[in-house]
Design an enzyme around this catalytic site. Structure first.
Site, mmCIF file in Angstrom:
data_model
loop_
_atom_site.group_PDB
_atom_site.id
_atom_site.type_symbol
_atom_site.label_atom_id
_atom_site.label_comp_id
_atom_site.label_asym_id
_atom_site.label_seq_id
_atom_site.Cartn_x
_atom_site.Cartn_y
_atom_site.Cartn_z
ATOM 1 N N TRP A 135 103.086 -21.805 55.543
ATOM 2 C CA TRP A 135 103.761 -20.512 55.817
ATOM 3 C C TRP A 135 104.289 -20.263 57.077
ATOM 4 C CZ3 TRP A 135 98.765 -21.285 53.478
ATOM 5 C CH2 TRP A 135 98.857 -21.444 52.149
ATOM 6 N N THR A 167 100.968 -21.174 63.141
ATOM 7 C CA THR A 167 100.043 -22.065 63.970
ATOM 8 C C THR A 167 98.652 -21.541 64.041
ATOM 9 O OG1 THR A 167 100.895 -21.100 66.019
ATOM 10 C CG2 THR A 167 102.141 -22.799 65.289
ATOM 11 N N PRO A 168 97.781 -22.474 64.763
ATOM 12 C CA PRO A 168 96.513 -21.955 64.914
ATOM 13 C C PRO A 168 96.571 -20.555 65.703
ATOM 14 C CG PRO A 168 96.428 -24.188 65.072
ATOM 15 C CD PRO A 168 97.836 -23.685 65.064
ATOM 16 N N ASP A 197 102.930 -17.108 41.943
ATOM 17 C CA ASP A 197 102.257 -16.372 40.768
ATOM 18 C C ASP A 197 103.485 -15.506 39.953
ATOM 19 O OD1 ASP A 197 100.445 -15.875 38.767
ATOM 20 O OD2 ASP A 197 99.757 -14.069 39.716
ATOM 21 N N ASP A 213 97.119 -17.603 63.621
ATOM 22 C CA ASP A 213 95.832 -17.253 62.927
ATOM 23 C C ASP A 213 94.813 -16.662 63.841
ATOM 24 O OD1 ASP A 213 96.653 -18.493 60.707
ATOM 25 O OD2 ASP A 213 95.293 -20.115 60.623
#
Length: 416
Positions: free
Chosen positions: A90, A93-94, A261, A97
């Site tokens: 998506w 990067t760390p 979905d 997050d």
């Protein structure tokens, strides 16, 4: 962020359900990193496991340690050569997050090591909140169940809207709740005629409830259940609505939004007969923790509409939505799934490992539609067309229909 159960090896051909964690497998590095198990991480690295090992969603140990706030593991991984700017599926990067979950000390560590956040404000923009007193949930009318909880019809400032409740098993997990809020914050910025409009999240309540516009004609699933097979002109018009909404999501900047979905239940119809796509981007974090660790997102979405590569837990991209789209279009011409009596997971299994596809009778499916569907559900994801290409083909097909017979009124077609 996303919840996973990491397998020690690729799933077998006839796998059923989630795998158990193999404490000796290489993916144990990811599990230990997410748990803050420094000793476990050291053991895996000493075995020769690469510090940049990633799961099928391209999430590394550093991603997981950063979003979970495991400072010691973050420092250790960086010392062992972990890529500070590894990018997941998506575009995160760390550092993206760490910022999303407010781990300021980890943000400083990552930034000191050259970390960047390509999604920028997408990680931090708060979701629009609506005061709980503005919506009387006591008068709410239950109108259905979605992927994540119940759906109610309520009034907000004099207007009927849909209130979607999130299962307590999800909403009670603060980390998962934060992930939902992040995805909803992205949703609130989207504007397109074929996308259901997000309105906001109710605050000061024990449950997680968000509001969207209410589409009075229900879902495409409801339409097909009541009307059965659609005439070709209507089916193509509906397919164009879905394709335009999905193309908008796939072309979103700075990174594409993959629905994962896309089913008839997640396509709604407004009073004017226009179809709109809903509940996109939420499926990847609607997974519940289990006692062993994390559940993989390989079972994300509905089995009956699942692309083979998702079922096989392989790396995937935007074309998974194209595969699901083809199955929806197939149903519109036929009036429903061709294999409704079969177990959905068995259907997905046969599609993934035996290249099974629904029948395309020339009596039901015009030749250009058959050709398009075969392209869209091709076993090789790279050979599937983009939604931009699909729109062009459908518009050409629509023009040919209009030259042979009058196009039925969209309003008349939308009556249930």
């Amino acid at each position: 962020m996303e919840n996973f159960k990491y397998p020690s090896s690729p799933p077998s051909k006839r796998m059923r359900g989630a795998e158990t964690i193999d404490s000796e497998g290489p993916y144990r590095l990811l599990y230990c990193s997410s748990k803050g198990d420094t000793d476990g991480v050291v053991q895996e690295l000493e075995k020769g496991v690469e510090p940049n090992l990633a799961d099928y969603d391209k999430r590394t140990a550093l991603h997981l340690a950063s979003c979970e706030g495991c400072t010691e593991v973050v420092v250790l991984l960086l010392e062992k050569g972990a890529d500070v700017n590894s990018i997941d599926r998506w575009g995160r990067t760390p550092l993206s997050d760490a910022r999303s979950f407010g781990h300021e000390s980890i943000c400083k560590i990552l930034e000191a090591n050259g970390g960047i956040d390509p999604v920028g404000l997408d990680s931090q923009i708060p979701c629009y909140t609506i005061d709980y007193s503005e919506v009387n949930m006591n008068d709410a009318i239950l109108i259905g169940e979605g992927s994540y909880g119940e759906i109610y019809l309520v009034k907000w400032r004099g207007t009927e809207v849909a209130a979607k409740t999130i299962r307590s098993s999800i909403a009670s997990n603060q980390r998962v709740k934060n992930s939902f809020m992040k995805e909803l914050a992205l949703w609130q910025k989207l504007r397109h005629p074929n996308i259901v409009q997000f309105l906001g999240v109710l605050n000061n309540c024990n449950r997680l409830i968000f509001l969207t516009e209410y589409l009075c004609n229900g879902s495409l699933h409801d339409i097909l259940r009541k009307k059965g097979r659609l005439d070709p002109q209507t089916a193509v018009a509906y397919a164009l609505d879905i394709a335009r909404g999905m193309n908008y999501l796939h072309q979103h900047k700075s990174h594409a939004i993959i629905h994962r979905d896309l089913t008839p239940r997640n396509v709604l119809q407004d009073a004017a007969g226009r179809l709109k796509v809903t509940d996109f981007g939420l499926s990847k974090i609607a997974q519940e923790k289990d006692v062993l660790g994390y559940k993989m997102t390989g079972t994300t979405g509905s089995f009956r509409y699942m692309a083979p590569e998702v079922y096989r837990r392989e790396s995937y991209g935007k074309s998974v939505d194209v595969f699901s789209f083809a199955l929806i279009v197939h149903e519109m011409f036929q009036g429903g799934p061709s294999n409704l009596a079969d177990d959905p997971e068995q259907v997905a299994d046969k599609r993934a490992y035996e290249d099974s596809r629904p029948p395309l009778s020339s009596y039901v499916y015009p030749e250009p539609i058959r050709i398009l569907l075969q392209k869209c559900w091709h076993k090789n994801p790279d050979f599937r067309p983009t939604f931009e290409d699909i729109i062009l083909e459908l518009e050409s097909i629509q023009d040919k229909f209009q030259t042979t017979e009058p196009m039925p009124s969209r309003c008349r077609c939308s009556i249930l």
